[in-house]
Design a protein around this motif. Sequence first.
Motif, PDB file in Angstrom:
ATOM      1  N   UNK A 101       0.831  -1.207   0.000  1.00 17.34           N
ATOM      2  CA  UNK A 101       0.000   0.000   0.000  1.00 17.34           C
ATOM      3  C   UNK A 101       0.863   1.253   0.000  1.00 17.34           C
ATOM      4  N   UNK A 102       1.952   1.231   0.750  1.00 23.36           N
ATOM      5  CA  UNK A 102       2.854   2.378   0.764  1.00 23.36           C
ATOM      6  C   UNK A 102       3.482   2.591  -0.609  1.00 23.36           C
ATOM      7  N   UNK A 103       3.855   1.484  -1.284  1.00 21.21           N
ATOM      8  CA  UNK A 103       4.411   1.605  -2.635  1.00 21.21           C
ATOM      9  C   UNK A 103       3.382   2.181  -3.596  1.00 21.21           C
ATOM     10  N   UNK A 104       2.117   1.813  -3.422  1.00 24.25           N
ATOM     11  CA  UNK A 104       1.063   2.358  -4.280  1.00 24.25           C
ATOM     12  C   UNK A 104       0.880   3.856  -4.022  1.00 24.25           C
ATOM     13  N   UNK A 105       0.940   4.260  -2.750  1.00 24.20           N
ATOM     14  CA  UNK A 105       0.836   5.692  -2.454  1.00 24.20           C
ATOM     15  C   UNK A 105       2.011   6.466  -3.040  1.00 24.20           C
ATOM     16  N   UNK A 106       3.185   5.880  -2.980  1.00 25.85           N
ATOM     17  CA  UNK A 106       4.368   6.537  -3.541  1.00 25.85           C
ATOM     18  C   UNK A 106       4.231   6.695  -5.052  1.00 25.85           C
ATOM     19  N   UNK A 107       3.764   5.637  -5.727  1.00 24.28           N
ATOM     20  CA  UNK A 107       3.598   5.720  -7.172  1.00 24.28           C
ATOM     21  C   UNK A 107       2.552   6.761  -7.545  1.00 24.28           C
ATOM     22  N   UNK A 108       1.494   6.859  -6.765  1.00 25.73           N
ATOM     23  CA  UNK A 108       0.478   7.872  -7.037  1.00 25.73           C
ATOM     24  C   UNK A 108       0.992   9.280  -6.789  1.00 25.73           C
ATOM     25  N   UNK A 109       1.871   9.437  -5.790  1.00 22.55           N
ATOM     26  CA  UNK A 109       2.407  10.761  -5.474  1.00 22.55           C
ATOM     27  C   UNK A 109       3.310  11.292  -6.568  1.00 22.55           C
ATOM     28  N   UNK A 110       3.871  10.416  -7.393  1.00 18.55           N
ATOM     29  CA  UNK A 110       4.748  10.865  -8.476  1.00 18.55           C
ATOM     30  C   UNK A 110       3.990  11.663  -9.532  1.00 18.55           C
ATOM     31  N   UNK A 111       2.679  11.538  -9.551  1.00 16.02           N
ATOM     32  CA  UNK A 111       1.883  12.281 -10.525  1.00 16.02           C
ATOM     33  C   UNK A 111       1.744  13.755 -10.142  1.00 16.02           C
ATOM     34  N   UNK A 112       1.957  14.095  -8.898  1.00 17.72           N
ATOM     35  CA  UNK A 112       1.764  15.455  -8.411  1.00 17.72           C
ATOM     36  C   UNK A 112       3.093  16.210  -8.395  1.00 17.72           C
ATOM     37  N   UNK A 113       3.028  17.539  -8.416  1.00 18.78           N
ATOM     38  CA  UNK A 113       4.270  18.324  -8.313  1.00 18.78           C
ATOM     39  C   UNK A 113       4.980  18.051  -6.998  1.00 18.78           C
ATOM     40  N   UNK A 114       6.277  18.263  -7.012  1.00 17.25           N
ATOM     41  CA  UNK A 114       7.090  18.055  -5.824  1.00 17.25           C
ATOM     42  C   UNK A 114       7.739  19.371  -5.430  1.00 17.25           C
ATOM     43  N   UNK A 172       1.040  -0.370  -9.378  1.00 15.95           N
ATOM     44  CA  UNK A 172       1.267  -0.431  -7.936  1.00 15.95           C
ATOM     45  C   UNK A 172      -0.032  -0.691  -7.182  1.00 15.95           C
ATOM     46  N   UNK A 173      -1.136  -0.084  -7.646  1.00 16.24           N
ATOM     47  CA  UNK A 173      -2.427  -0.349  -6.985  1.00 16.24           C
ATOM     48  C   UNK A 173      -2.829  -1.809  -7.152  1.00 16.24           C
ATOM     49  N   UNK A 174      -2.629  -2.354  -8.346  1.00 16.99           N
ATOM     50  CA  UNK A 174      -2.972  -3.761  -8.575  1.00 16.99           C
ATOM     51  C   UNK A 174      -2.099  -4.683  -7.729  1.00 16.99           C
ATOM     52  N   UNK A 175      -0.828  -4.341  -7.565  1.00 21.38           N
ATOM     53  CA  UNK A 175       0.056  -5.166  -6.744  1.00 21.38           C
ATOM     54  C   UNK A 175      -0.336  -5.074  -5.264  1.00 21.38           C
ATOM     55  N   UNK A 176      -0.803  -3.916  -4.830  1.00 22.12           N
ATOM     56  CA  UNK A 176      -1.289  -3.797  -3.451  1.00 22.12           C
ATOM     57  C   UNK A 176      -2.532  -4.654  -3.253  1.00 22.12           C
ATOM     58  N   UNK A 177      -3.415  -4.672  -4.241  1.00 22.79           N
ATOM     59  CA  UNK A 177      -4.610  -5.520  -4.150  1.00 22.79           C
ATOM     60  C   UNK A 177      -4.227  -6.999  -4.157  1.00 22.79           C
ATOM     61  N   UNK A 178      -3.182  -7.342  -4.920  1.00 26.94           N
ATOM     62  CA  UNK A 178      -2.707  -8.729  -4.907  1.00 26.94           C
ATOM     63  C   UNK A 178      -2.157  -9.099  -3.544  1.00 26.94           C
ATOM     64  N   UNK A 179      -1.454  -8.160  -2.905  1.00 22.52           N
ATOM     65  CA  UNK A 179      -0.927  -8.425  -1.561  1.00 22.52           C
ATOM     66  C   UNK A 179      -2.065  -8.606  -0.563  1.00 22.52           C
ATOM     67  N   UNK A 180      -3.129  -7.817  -0.702  1.00 23.74           N
ATOM     68  CA  UNK A 180      -4.286  -7.972   0.183  1.00 23.74           C
ATOM     69  C   UNK A 180      -4.941  -9.332  -0.009  1.00 23.74           C
ATOM     70  N   UNK A 181      -5.055  -9.763  -1.264  1.00 21.15           N
ATOM     71  CA  UNK A 181      -5.638 -11.079  -1.528  1.00 21.15           C
ATOM     72  C   UNK A 181      -4.741 -12.184  -0.966  1.00 21.15           C
ATOM     73  N   UNK A 182      -3.435 -12.008  -1.088  1.00 25.30           N
ATOM     74  CA  UNK A 182      -2.518 -13.009  -0.532  1.00 25.30           C
ATOM     75  C   UNK A 182      -2.638 -13.081   0.980  1.00 25.30           C
ATOM     76  N   UNK A 183      -2.857 -11.939   1.622  1.00 22.04           N
ATOM     77  CA  UNK A 183      -3.072 -11.945   3.069  1.00 22.04           C
ATOM     78  C   UNK A 183      -4.344 -12.719   3.410  1.00 22.04           C
TER      79      UNK A 183
END
Length: 500
Positions: A101-114, A172-183
Amino acid sequence: MNAMPSSCRHPCSAHRFVLSLALGALAGCAAGPDYVRPAIPVNAGYAHQPMLAAREAGRPEPPLDAWWSGFDDPELDRIVGRALAQNLDLAAALARVEQARAAAREAGARLAPQGSLDGQAAREYQSTKGTLGEIASNLPGYRRTQTLETLGAGASWELDLAGGLHRGAEAARAEAEAAEASQDGVRVMVAAEAADSYFQVRGAQERLRLAQQQIDTEAQLVDLVGLRLAGGLATARELAQARALWLQARATLPPLRIALAQQLHRLDVLMGVTPGAYAAELQAPGADFSVPAVGADGGPQALLRRRPDVIAAERRLAASNARIGVAMAEYYPKVSLGGLLGVESLHSGSLFSSAAFQPQAVLGLHWRLFDFGRVDAEVAQARGANAEALAQYRQSMLRATEDVENAMVSLAELETQHRELRDEVAAHQQARDAAQDAYKGGAASLLDVLEEDRQLLASRDQLARVHADDARAAVSLFRALGGGWTGSAVQPTEGAVAGR
């Protein structure tokens, strides 16, 4: 999966570059194919489901997300609940979900200005032999001791015209969902493993009880033969045979004690504690559990939203599809905007003066024009990974269906075997009692009694084992159906075939 037009894949001229910038700005064009869940052919029902129809008549059907409650065993409920709360594999799976989930948030944050804020104060005693010092030392008012103060606030933004960052966030969002399913899959596994171990414990305890009962019976027979020998009605050979059977029954205890100890240790580890911590709680005989009905409504198609491993495989497939877009975005130029508002001064106290103000604006362009096929290779690698993920998704569905079919066969056949063994034990008990009465009256030999004892011990032991295996088969079927969690919000695969 829908591929983009060739014009979006191979830019090769300034005109196409300008056109791609305009289209990207206006339409938000994202490189790579848009994801579409693949259709997987499934049967309308399970081949062996009719075998369970007879056993399920009149039996309660527990909810699939808490199937262990259907066995009507409070001790089982307590053990499964404790395992789900304390299991370390489940804790590790939860930690993996947080990482994803943190990796997904990081990937989403790259879309915004820094934005950033930087400041520095440096004091230097400058060399007069260096390049700057040698020149500056000849100027009036030169001082070797200098203080440089800087302060700046900057911002940058990659425009993501080709959609590579969007595809990365999608993956990244899909991989987070895969991790949730694995849990969720670990949760299903932990509940099933705890119940399986519990029923093995109860089975071993019952077999030990029966073995001890048989040992006591054989001891009585040894005493009887001893009395007959003293009265001249039996031989020393008969006494030795009776003792041999008594010792044979005693020899069955150590393997059963080993199996019991191993399963108790396994339960403790599943509950996240040191082996032996909860063993005392299970020393007392448990409730006479009943095996509930197992609902398999929805057929194989329900596995697409119930089996966590199938859901995780589908989410990994979606992530690999988005990775194709990430790779294809490298065909296009990357444009970034940057700005800096800063001040710099060599004189203390003048840092925030208008003379020290130095703003900066940056327009950046990066385009991999000549890389000798590296982007082509990256795209080919991403497509290969996607093909692998598709094969794994289809294979996960086949294995899920196989698990259910195998569990159904085992449960149905063990139910049949359990009924027949009950009748067999009753027949052997009647034959054994008759043989012993006949031996007492001198109408039968001791060999007849010993043979009936041996067969009775074997059939009673097998009945206790099959009773535990029957419950374990039901646990396997609940697990194969994806029971033990609340279910997925992911919809079934579009276009899934209901029959073949």
